[in-house]
Scaffold this motif. Sequence first.
Motif, mmCIF file in Angstrom:
data_model
loop_
_atom_site.group_PDB
_atom_site.id
_atom_site.type_symbol
_atom_site.label_atom_id
_atom_site.label_comp_id
_atom_site.label_asym_id
_atom_site.label_seq_id
_atom_site.Cartn_x
_atom_site.Cartn_y
_atom_site.Cartn_z
ATOM 1 N N ALA A 285 -0.957 4.021 -12.569
ATOM 2 C CA ALA A 285 -0.328 4.844 -13.600
ATOM 3 C C ALA A 285 -1.082 6.147 -13.810
ATOM 4 N N GLY A 286 -2.380 6.134 -13.470
ATOM 5 C CA GLY A 286 -3.172 7.353 -13.605
ATOM 6 C C GLY A 286 -2.924 8.334 -12.482
ATOM 7 N N GLY A 287 -2.018 7.993 -11.588
ATOM 8 C CA GLY A 287 -1.677 8.895 -10.495
ATOM 9 C C GLY A 287 -2.822 9.021 -9.520
ATOM 10 N N LEU A 288 -3.057 10.242 -9.079
ATOM 11 C CA LEU A 288 -4.076 10.441 -8.066
ATOM 12 C C LEU A 288 -5.465 10.564 -8.680
ATOM 13 N N LYS A 289 -5.540 10.394 -9.987
ATOM 14 C CA LYS A 289 -6.820 10.538 -10.670
ATOM 15 C C LYS A 289 -7.838 9.529 -10.137
ATOM 16 N N TRP A 290 -7.397 8.309 -9.911
ATOM 17 C CA TRP A 290 -8.298 7.263 -9.416
ATOM 18 C C TRP A 290 -7.936 6.885 -7.988
ATOM 19 N N TRP A 291 -7.664 7.884 -7.161
ATOM 20 C CA TRP A 291 -7.123 7.605 -5.829
ATOM 21 C C TRP A 291 -7.974 6.655 -5.001
ATOM 22 N N GLY B 294 -22.434 0.805 -16.744
ATOM 23 C CA GLY B 294 -21.878 0.089 -17.882
ATOM 24 C C GLY B 294 -20.715 -0.759 -17.426
ATOM 25 N N TYR B 295 -20.230 -1.672 -18.240
ATOM 26 C CA TYR B 295 -19.139 -2.542 -17.819
ATOM 27 C C TYR B 295 -17.786 -2.006 -18.263
ATOM 28 N N LYS B 296 -17.642 -0.705 -18.217
ATOM 29 C CA LYS B 296 -16.354 -0.153 -18.654
ATOM 30 C C LYS B 296 -15.278 -0.435 -17.596
ATOM 31 N N ILE B 297 -14.044 -0.465 -18.051
ATOM 32 C CA ILE B 297 -12.922 -0.803 -17.180
ATOM 33 C C ILE B 297 -12.657 0.344 -16.206
ATOM 34 N N GLU B 298 -12.692 1.544 -16.699
ATOM 35 C CA GLU B 298 -12.257 2.706 -15.930
ATOM 36 C C GLU B 298 -13.120 2.927 -14.679
ATOM 37 N N PRO B 299 -12.509 3.138 -13.504
ATOM 38 C CA PRO B 299 -13.261 3.308 -12.263
ATOM 39 C C PRO B 299 -14.102 4.567 -12.289
ATOM 40 N N PHE C 165 0.833 -1.199 0.000
ATOM 41 C CA PHE C 165 0.000 0.000 0.000
ATOM 42 C C PHE C 165 0.872 1.255 0.000
ATOM 43 N N PHE C 166 1.885 1.236 0.863
ATOM 44 C CA PHE C 166 2.812 2.367 0.920
ATOM 45 C C PHE C 166 3.469 2.587 -0.441
ATOM 46 N N GLY C 167 3.898 1.488 -1.043
ATOM 47 C CA GLY C 167 4.550 1.565 -2.345
ATOM 48 C C GLY C 167 3.624 2.145 -3.399
ATOM 49 N N ILE C 168 2.366 1.702 -3.372
ATOM 50 C CA ILE C 168 1.404 2.206 -4.359
ATOM 51 C C ILE C 168 1.180 3.704 -4.163
ATOM 52 N N LEU C 169 1.040 4.111 -2.889
ATOM 53 C CA LEU C 169 0.841 5.537 -2.625
ATOM 54 C C LEU C 169 2.026 6.337 -3.167
ATOM 55 N N LEU C 170 3.238 5.852 -2.850
ATOM 56 C CA LEU C 170 4.426 6.571 -3.312
ATOM 57 C C LEU C 170 4.464 6.637 -4.828
ATOM 58 N N SER C 171 4.153 5.513 -5.490
ATOM 59 C CA SER C 171 4.287 5.562 -6.948
ATOM 60 C C SER C 171 3.174 6.395 -7.556
ATOM 61 N N ALA C 172 1.983 6.412 -6.924
ATOM 62 C CA ALA C 172 0.922 7.267 -7.444
ATOM 63 C C ALA C 172 1.316 8.734 -7.336
#
Lengths: 387, 350, 306
Positions: free
Chosen positions: C265-271, C65-70, B152-159
């Motif tokens: 990979a989407g960063g904090l977009k899908w936090w 819908g059954y789309k992948i994106e959260p 979880f920590f790793g995911i937070l850091l990489s996000a």
Amino acid sequence: MEKEANNEIIEINDLYLNFYTYEGIVKALDGVSLKIKKGEILGIVGETGCGKSVTSLSILKIVVPPGKIESGKVIFNIKGKSYNILDLNEPTMTRVRGRYISMIFQEPRAALNPVYSVGDQIGEVFYLHRKEEIINAVIEQLKTDIEKTVGFKRRICRLYLSLYEKMLQNPKSLKVRLALKIPILRRFQNRMKTEVRNRAIELLRLLRIPDPARVVDMYPHELSGGMAQRCVIAMALVANPILLIADEPTTSLDVTVQAQILILMKELQKELGSAILYVTHDLGVVAEVCDRVAVMYAGNVVEIADVMTLFKEPAHPYTQGLLASIPRPGKPFTSIPGIVPSLINPPKGCRFNDRCKYAMDVCRNKKPALLDIGEGHYVACHLHGGQ
Amino acid sequence: MGLREYIIRRLILLIPVALGVVILIFSLLQLVPPERRVLLYLSGNPRELNPEIIKAYIHMYGLDQPVWTQFAIWLDQLIHGNLGYSEYFQELVLQGLLKRAPATLEIVLYAAPIIILVGIWAGVNAAVRRDKPFDHASRVLSVLGTSLPSFFFGILLSAIFIATLKWTGPGRLTFRIESEISSLARTGQWYTYTNLMTLDCLLNGRFDFFLDALKHLVLPVTVLVLINTATLVRVARSSMLESLSKTYIIAAKAKGLSQKEVVYKHARRNALIPVVTLAGLIVGGMMTGLVITETVFLFPGLGNWAATAAQHFDIPVVAAYAMFSAIVFVLANLIVDILYAYIDPRIRLG
Amino acid sequence: MKLPERLEPTIKEIKFILKRFKDSPLSIAGILIVLAFVVIAVFAPLLAPPQVYNPYLIPSDPELGYKIEPSPPSPKHPFGTTRLQLDVYYGCIWGTRWAFQIALEVIIIVVIIGVALGVISGYYGGIIDEIIMRFTDIILAFPGLILSMCLVAVLTRSGWLTIDAVLLSIIIIGWPGYTRLIRGEVLRVKTEDYIEAARASGASDLRIMFRHILPNTIYSLIIVASLDFGGIVLTAAALSFLGLGAPAGFADWGRLIYDSMQFVAGGLKWWWVYTYPGVFIVLFVLGWSLLGDALRDVLDPLYRRK
């Protein structure tokens, strides 16, 4: 009056000390006053938990949390001046501890650090309190060496000599600090180390330790109790202190070893002239060693007298009870009724009142003061001088 | 002398444990049907694996023989360094292990000293400043360290640092630099000295590459440090507290040593004795932590290798990594014992 | 004063324990966190009503819908949805129940094995002790998660269900610790005078073990088990995270985080996809470790009075 003040090296005045524990505040010292004279052996006797060890640690201003000194003074007279130890700051205290006042402990092997050799631990005190003397000795050696040697060796000796002289003048100078860091130059200390080691061996020999050159490299766990105690005493005597505090130094030892240590301490005391504060619960030892005795009960000093007086005419009921409870052949075994009171809620008035067969109303309300009943015999009891 | 005998005795005690580890893995592998177990014996890349060939291999490696014969054959293989063939990675297991070990070693070389220094420093200081803000802060951090899962920590850091701030990236190097290095290597302008990326970059005189490699190490090392330091701080603190309450501390004070000398010369050395035993535990924690951390940050080391293999049920790799980490763990404990004897004269001389 | 006198020490003890708890905010926090999780686990069917026959399967929202994106948090999905519109809130709530189920099953079995083997090993000693201890040595020679990973891979390969494989693997790495703990306690208690006295008065081995030895080990068992409770869930979650645990769509915190890996990979977009399950795990482990510490402060005579 002035003459007397000079004669006393430590005066404890009205010392109050509490322990802040989980169960409540333990009022461990309740106005303790004591005087220690130059060159005497003063005994403090009392049961476990009566505050005798804490009193002795207060003199060194080593009070371990949760303990806290509340009020009072510990006056230390030296070279015609008086200081209140409790007002001195830590750096000053480090120069007092081990130098003017030193201490030996009940469990000698617990008082030695298990990971350092005996020599290291004695040497440490030399470095702390007698460094100049040692450097001077080394400088003398180097001077004679310079005359004897030639060539390269002589140059090294010169270099070392300059370093040592610098160390004496200004131990924090850059030159010395660099020399202590650089691996090859660091070797210049070897002479000092050898000197310290030799002195430690000398000291151990003074304490009649067989084969001191071997013992100096031993670790605490390799020593017997008696040997370890001699090493601890050696450590305490390095700087010829004015006062030596001995906190039950023989309690954990075998009876025969006990006797040896006692005799040794008495002899050393005569030789060096230090005063000794001897803390013990053993009245037999007190009779053997001490000049004067202070009896403590539940955080109070209840009686002070010289040994003969105390044993012949004990004035405080507690002292009387204590003396009566020494087992003697042919006499019925007696003991003081009741138990030592809890110091969280000590009895009002005289702390001994609930066990005292002479207890009066005043004893339950008013704390008795420590009064002189003649020739330096002090007692804190309403039976004496209760006017 | 005593110390040497002690070490030899410890080394001899190691043999049954190592044997036990091998036996345990072997018995586990018995659960796998022989058709798949064959992979553990291959010493080269099989072009084709059809049922006929597998049958031939089963016979060849004695998988139709009694268990103890099988064990003897397998042990012989192990001793000769043959760990089998990985179907998923399409390479020999030993090769894969050796190829990925340097990346992992690099993380460990950065993380371990930080863990040990920070852990002991924080624990000792927390004990010295008991119930002061520093103590509370280190306690909160160590509780957090034990309960924060590394993934979880790793995911937070990489996000935060990789995906959002683009401050660093996954893997060992930025892709551009990696390809630049491989083209440099092809023309002979790049020499691989140690396989430790940061060191190689410096030795090749490429400071820019070095910074990139270092940046990629920061996050995995941070995760490893946070989760492994926590226990160390706790133990160092309580051990130091115990040491500080000993009579020899009062005695050292009574000698005239300053508080600082008492703490750092007398108390700390004694407090370190039980702390040293933790080092073995930390090595274990690292082996575990690496699996997770390398997976999160896609770092091409042993942990990532083992995790990927496990996901694809690539048994030879998983078994090899398990045995490897057990042996490392046991060796670490051996070193701990020796260190212990070195610090504590009661063991060295007693 | 009206209470029978023999109860007095017990009451004093309880008062002491309560006072100890009360004086430590961290202990209170631990108890509250664990209690909150118990409430969530017990009332899961009310908090997040199941929609299919297996409540551990997270429902997905066909309206989105059954789309992948959260999809982000909304009144209908307070924690948002993850891959394929699976409800994160539902996963977290039922994941709590699942965590308790794993931890309880493992703890019960591990304690039974540990007590049985530990008592036998410590009480009889000799060759039995030697065999059991060497066995624990071997298992403890592995870092826990790695052996567990290896076990799950092998067991799944040979036809086990992953969930069962996970449970078994955690049990296998867990029992040696308890066996050693109990053995140590038994060895300590065995030399006490009252055991000698019981033996001298003719008590049988079984009686001595159950009447005299086990009650003495119970406290350390409770402390270690409560400290271990979070650890077990953490191991299970780590296995799930490596793709070795619960299957896709299962209400398991580790699995939810594993599924969210592709959205990092989407960063904090899908936090929300990883934050909520992550916070649940952190609080769960934190609560149990604080509770374990608190119990140790209260029950362990070494820590009691400081």
